[in-house]
Motif scaffolding. Structure first.
Motif, mmCIF file in Angstrom:
data_model
loop_
_atom_site.group_PDB
_atom_site.id
_atom_site.type_symbol
_atom_site.label_atom_id
_atom_site.label_comp_id
_atom_site.label_asym_id
_atom_site.label_seq_id
_atom_site.Cartn_x
_atom_site.Cartn_y
_atom_site.Cartn_z
ATOM 1 N N TRP A 13 0.827 -1.202 0.000
ATOM 2 C CA TRP A 13 0.000 0.000 0.000
ATOM 3 C C TRP A 13 0.866 1.260 0.000
ATOM 4 O O TRP A 13 0.554 2.234 -0.698
ATOM 5 N N SER A 14 1.973 1.254 0.727
ATOM 6 C CA SER A 14 2.882 2.394 0.725
ATOM 7 C C SER A 14 3.452 2.636 -0.674
ATOM 8 O O SER A 14 3.565 3.776 -1.127
ATOM 9 N N THR A 15 3.786 1.544 -1.358
ATOM 10 C CA THR A 15 4.302 1.660 -2.725
ATOM 11 C C THR A 15 3.254 2.245 -3.654
ATOM 12 O O THR A 15 3.555 3.116 -4.485
ATOM 13 N N ILE A 16 2.014 1.789 -3.525
ATOM 14 C CA ILE A 16 0.930 2.305 -4.366
ATOM 15 C C ILE A 16 0.738 3.800 -4.132
ATOM 16 O O ILE A 16 0.582 4.582 -5.089
ATOM 17 N N ALA A 22 3.606 10.250 -7.497
ATOM 18 C CA ALA A 22 4.455 10.500 -8.665
ATOM 19 C C ALA A 22 3.618 10.770 -9.907
ATOM 20 O O ALA A 22 3.940 11.676 -10.703
ATOM 21 N N VAL A 23 2.534 10.017 -10.089
ATOM 22 C CA VAL A 23 1.656 10.237 -11.242
ATOM 23 C C VAL A 23 1.006 11.616 -11.154
ATOM 24 O O VAL A 23 0.935 12.353 -12.149
ATOM 25 N N ALA A 24 0.533 11.994 -9.969
ATOM 26 C CA ALA A 24 -0.117 13.295 -9.794
ATOM 27 C C ALA A 24 0.841 14.438 -10.096
ATOM 28 O O ALA A 24 0.444 15.464 -10.665
ATOM 29 N N ALA A 37 -9.016 8.132 -5.929
ATOM 30 C CA ALA A 37 -8.850 6.679 -5.992
ATOM 31 C C ALA A 37 -7.883 6.140 -4.945
ATOM 32 O O ALA A 37 -8.090 5.030 -4.424
ATOM 33 N N ILE A 38 -6.842 6.900 -4.622
ATOM 34 C CA ILE A 38 -5.762 6.366 -3.795
ATOM 35 C C ILE A 38 -5.448 7.231 -2.576
ATOM 36 O O ILE A 38 -5.502 6.776 -1.433
ATOM 37 N N LEU A 39 -5.117 8.480 -2.795
ATOM 38 C CA LEU A 39 -4.479 9.280 -1.749
ATOM 39 C C LEU A 39 -5.421 9.691 -0.628
ATOM 40 O O LEU A 39 -4.965 10.015 0.474
ATOM 41 N N CYS A 98 3.933 -6.119 -16.544
ATOM 42 C CA CYS A 98 3.142 -5.323 -15.604
ATOM 43 C C CYS A 98 3.937 -4.113 -15.126
ATOM 44 O O CYS A 98 5.029 -4.272 -14.572
ATOM 45 N N PRO A 99 3.411 -2.885 -15.307
ATOM 46 C CA PRO A 99 4.166 -1.684 -14.923
ATOM 47 C C PRO A 99 4.283 -1.463 -13.428
ATOM 48 O O PRO A 99 5.152 -0.716 -12.988
ATOM 49 N N GLY A 100 3.398 -2.041 -12.633
ATOM 50 C CA GLY A 100 3.487 -1.825 -11.202
ATOM 51 C C GLY A 100 2.144 -1.975 -10.518
ATOM 52 O O GLY A 100 1.094 -2.131 -11.161
ATOM 53 N N ALA A 101 2.171 -1.894 -9.175
ATOM 54 C CA ALA A 101 0.971 -2.156 -8.380
ATOM 55 C C ALA A 101 -0.135 -1.146 -8.631
ATOM 56 O O ALA A 101 -1.317 -1.498 -8.686
#
Length: 263
Positions: A13-16, A22-24, A37-39, A98-101
């Protein structure tokens, strides 16, 4: 793996969250979605409840109802989140593309459809069959992945691509399975009693069909477009219409790797 799962879940979850930050930063137009969705969520359960509600669709009130429904299921049965974590780790471990979690959580519709099924299965098991059917119907319409609420699925299932996957009533699937798009698993169209039983670590390739009272043994593989009407022993590869056995892996556990080629 079971003893280490809580630590792994927290780390995942920390990685996600880090990936979402980073995406934001890189794509400001996506910042609001990353927050929604996440933060804005302190743990995977909150994010999953939100993502399932968005996937199911409907107006804002309907989405709120479905989000609260999922949140309550996760609160009442924490094992659902343990299983969701193992499901999320599956493509990270088996799919080299797969690019990531974060990508799995937001863009692998097979993953979200699987988690929605797990909510519907809990409802089914608790006697709320009509609500289970309603959720099943809505997620099928939205994501084109149909998993009947009565189905029993172990942890660590990887549904790649997902479109057209259909798993019918009474099917049993073991841990660590993998399947691609257009897979169909269900009862015999002739009305024979019994549904397929899929063992641990089985790979069902794109377009594979498994019908009837048959068993696919642990770590077996079914080739793309194959029609399985008879049981497949553990470790064997079956291909064709109808499927025939063509080989057996020296080490059946190697079949967990989706990168292996099929005839």
């Amino acid at each position: 793996m079971g003893l280490a799962l809580p630590a792994k879940s927290h780390s995942l979850w920390s990685t996600i969250q880090q990936q979402a930050v980073a995406v934001a930063a890189a794509e400001p137009v996506l910042a609001a979605w990353m927050r929604e969705a996440i933060l804005n969520h302190g743990e995977l359960a909150g994010a999953l409840a939100q993502l399932i509600a968005v996937a199911v669709g409907g107006n804002s009130d309907e989405r709120a109802v479905n989000r609260r429904l999922a949140e309550r299921c996760y609160r009442d049965d924490p094992s659902l989140i343990e299983t969701a974590t193992l499901d999320l780790m599956a493509p990270l471990e088996r799919d080299p593309a797969c690019p990531g979690a974060l990508h799995v959580l937001l863009h692998f519709k097979g993953y979200i459809a699987l988690q929605a099924y797990r909510i519907s299965h809990r409802l089914w098991e608790s006697g709320r069959t009509e609500m289970a059917r309603e959720l099943h119907g809505r997620i099928t319409q939205a994501l084109h992945v149909s998993i009947h609420p009565s189905v029993m699925i172990g942890s660590g299932l990887f549904i790649d691509h997902g479109t057209g996957v259909t798993i019918g009533e009474g099917v049993v699937i073991g841990n660590d399975g993998s399947m691609l798009q257009e897979v169909t698993i269900g009862r015999s169209p002739e009305g024979e009693a019994g549904a397929p039983r899929i063992g641990r670590g089985v790979l069902l390739s794109a377009g594979a069909i498994v019908l009837g009272n048959v068993e696919i043994g642990d770590f077996a593989k079914v080739g793309a477009g194959s029609l399985v009407l008879a049981s497949v022993p553990s470790g064997y590869t079956a291909v064709g219409v109808p499927a025939r056995l063509v080989s057996r892996a020296p080490d059946p556990r190697a079949a967990l790797n989706m990168d292996q080629s099929l005839p």
